[in-house]
Design an enzyme around this catalytic site. Structure first.
Site, PDB file in Angstrom:
ATOM      1  N   LYS A  22       0.840  -1.203   0.000  1.00 42.61           N
ATOM      2  CA  LYS A  22       0.000   0.000   0.000  1.00 42.61           C
ATOM      3  C   LYS A  22       0.879   1.259   0.000  1.00 42.61           C
ATOM      4  O   LYS A  22       2.069   1.196   0.319  1.00 42.61           O
ATOM      5  CB  LYS A  22      -0.909  -0.019   1.233  1.00 42.61           C
ATOM      6  CG  LYS A  22      -0.157  -0.041   2.564  1.00 42.61           C
ATOM      7  CD  LYS A  22      -1.096  -0.284   3.745  1.00 42.61           C
ATOM      8  CE  LYS A  22      -0.310  -0.374   5.042  1.00 42.61           C
ATOM      9  NZ  LYS A  22      -1.165  -0.771   6.175  1.00 42.61           N
ATOM     10  N   TYR A  61      14.641  30.266   4.081  1.00 43.35           N
ATOM     11  CA  TYR A  61      13.572  31.034   4.708  1.00 43.35           C
ATOM     12  C   TYR A  61      13.827  31.233   6.200  1.00 43.35           C
ATOM     13  O   TYR A  61      14.183  30.304   6.915  1.00 43.35           O
ATOM     14  CB  TYR A  61      12.236  30.321   4.516  1.00 43.35           C
ATOM     15  CG  TYR A  61      11.838  30.182   3.068  1.00 43.35           C
ATOM     16  CD1 TYR A  61      11.635  31.302   2.269  1.00 43.35           C
ATOM     17  CD2 TYR A  61      11.686  28.930   2.488  1.00 43.35           C
ATOM     18  CE1 TYR A  61      11.266  31.174   0.931  1.00 43.35           C
ATOM     19  CE2 TYR A  61      11.325  28.795   1.158  1.00 43.35           C
ATOM     20  CZ  TYR A  61      11.118  29.925   0.388  1.00 43.35           C
ATOM     21  OH  TYR A  61      10.769  29.797  -0.928  1.00 43.35           O
TER      22      TYR A  61
HETATM   23  C1  LIG Z   1      -0.462  -1.781   6.830  1.00 43.58           C
HETATM   24  C2  LIG Z   1      -1.134  -2.996   7.301  1.00 43.58           C
HETATM   25  C3  LIG Z   1      -0.407  -4.187   7.438  1.00 43.58           C
HETATM   26  C4  LIG Z   1       1.097  -4.253   7.290  1.00 43.58           C
HETATM   27  O1  LIG Z   1       1.727  -3.747   8.452  1.00 43.58           O
HETATM   28  P1  LIG Z   1       3.333  -3.782   8.544  1.00 43.58           P
HETATM   29  O2  LIG Z   1       3.625  -3.338   9.916  1.00 43.58           O
HETATM   30  O3  LIG Z   1       3.816  -2.834   7.505  1.00 43.58           O
HETATM   31  O4  LIG Z   1       3.758  -5.158   8.260  1.00 43.58           O
HETATM   32  C5  LIG Z   1      -1.121  -5.331   7.749  1.00 43.58           C
HETATM   33  N1  LIG Z   1      -2.458  -5.308   7.927  1.00 43.58           N
HETATM   34  C6  LIG Z   1      -3.178  -4.170   7.825  1.00 43.58           C
HETATM   35  C7  LIG Z   1      -4.640  -4.228   8.054  1.00 43.58           C
HETATM   36  C8  LIG Z   1      -2.546  -2.977   7.523  1.00 43.58           C
HETATM   37  O5  LIG Z   1      -3.255  -1.858   7.429  1.00 43.58           O
END
Ligand SMILES: *Cc1c(COP(=O)(O)O)cnc(C)c1O
Length: 411
Positions: free
Chosen positions: A49, A280
């Protein structure tokens, strides 16, 4: 299919400026290391993701499947659609509440979708009927994170509704840990018990659940992978596959390697006169004539403004502090101790730390956040170069991804 010339032009432009190097061999090695850790009886869901946690969605997903991941997990339907657009036809699970306006496309693309509410299930069912297509559903259980998931006392009825629907398949049941990265927090065991007891109720009611998945990276690294009788166990691991540690308490083993290196190139060398300030607010001032270098890099690329006057870049092996505020497009470093630094020189912002550059964890600590946010913040504008066997095989920037298909014949 792009002409090889597109690829070389894209590669050249990426390497000529600020860019991230994504070591796909390291990523593949981490997938295999995770596989070795969980064993062959557990399926591996590679979470990609948010642009593969900033590492590049398509190349990482492709590599994960090649390295033996069983599933690809995304949070948004659009992420899955991009994978399909690039010819990735593996199993894709959309966690996160699905966008109801995209449910039809998700079902047509063959994604498994998560649901944690009766209303969402209703939408999935209606869409499946409209399209006369089967929809695969993973039921998300509320076990204590309290974001998205069906309360346990309502779960059985919702599962039954899925089973009663001729176009729906209950493919999985899962839940998500609230603090598996903190060893002292035993709540993960409470969640595990809630998960297991709900699935036991399902079993007693004669409900078959093909997949039961619980662990994220931290839980998987700790071996908290509850076996559920009658179901295939799986882990949903993201962060660890990028070679990064969920927390100091739950580090990845030494068999994992960081995947990302962030580089830039000096655009200008100048001497800051005494009393003058940089960037800045002029928060950095020269007490003596000071040699500085300007980098074409800023928070528009995902390098946090919190690194102003605290972070550093590595120039010819020397740590050069960031001088003044990180701006949207430009960052200045002091190169007093890197006398050979010249315009056009490559500098390193982030690496595995072995060379003295900042690690993802060091950046995160300086920014008061976690490494997850640091890598995910790397923006679409930041060009990325993907390496296999040390050779560039793909490049991406705002204009999209170009893969070097000249390599296809070799594999
Ligand atoms: C992001 C996520 C994961 C993965 O988590 P990691 O700590 O990156 O392994 C697994 N399950 C769900 C529901 C998530 O949102």
């Amino acid at each position: 299919m792009n002409e090889p010339t597109d690829f070389s032009a894209r590669l050249e432009s990426a390497l000529a400026g600020t860019h991230a190097l994504i070591d796909l061999d390291a990523y593949a090695g981490n997938v295999r290391a995770m596989r070795a850790l969980i064993g062959d009886d557990v399926e591996l869901m590679a979470v990609v993701k948010a642009n593969a946690y900033g590492h590049g969605l398509v190349p990482c997903a492709r590599t994960a499947l090649e390295a033996g991941a069983d599933w690809i997990v995304v949070a948004r339907i659009e992420e899955g659609l991009l994978l399909r657009q690039y010819g990735i036809d593996g199993r894709i699970l959309v966690i996160g509440p699905p966008n109801r306006a995209l449910l039809g496309t998700a079902i047509t693309a063959g994604f498994a979708v998560a649901t944690g509410t009766a209303a969402c299930l209703h939408d999935i069912s209606q869409k499946a009927r409209e399209l006369n297509r089967r929809a695969h559903v993973h039921l998300k259980l509320e076990t204590g994170l309290h974001r998205y998931g069906i309360e346990r006392e309502k779960a059985l009825a919702l599962a039954q509704a899925i089973l009663d629907d001729p176009l729906l398949t209950l493919e999985g049941v899962y839940t998500h840990c609230a603090g598996a990265d903190e060893i002292a927090d035993e709540f993960v065991q409470t969640q595990r018990e809630r998960f297991e007891s709900t699935l036991a109720e399902f079993q007693a009611a004669g409900i078959e659940v093909p997949y039961a998945h619980f662990a994220n990276s931290a839980a998987a690294l700790r071996g908290i992978i509850p076996p559920v009788p009658g179901s295939q166990a799986a882990v949903r691991t993201g962060y660890a596959l990028y070679g990064l540690s969920p927390s100091a308490e739950v580090p990845v083993p030494s068999s994992f390697r960081p995947v990302l290196t962030l580089k830039s190139r000096i655009a200008r060398i100048f001497t800051l006169p005494v009393g003058e300030g940089v960037s800045y607010g002029r928060t950095y001032r020269a007490e003596r004539p000071t040699r500085c270098a300007t980098l074409p890099l800023g928070y528009g690329d995902g390098i946090s403004r919190h690194l102003s006057n605290t972070g550093w870049a590595l120039v010819n092996g020397v740590r050069c502090p960031i001088a003044g505020r990180v701006a949207m497009d430009l960052t200045v470093i002091e190169v007093e101790h890197a006398p050979n630094a010249a315009e056009g020189d490559e500098v390193t912002l982030i690496s595995d730390g072995s060379d003295g550059a900042m690690t993802v964890d060091e950046v995160a600590a300086l920014c008061g956040t976690i490494g997850y946010e640091t890598v995910t913040a790397l923006s679409a504008r930041l060009p990325r170069v993907y390496l296999r066997g040390g050779e560039p095989v793909a490049a991406s920037d705002l204009r999209g991804l170009v893969e070097d298909h000249a390599h296809d014949d070799e594999t």
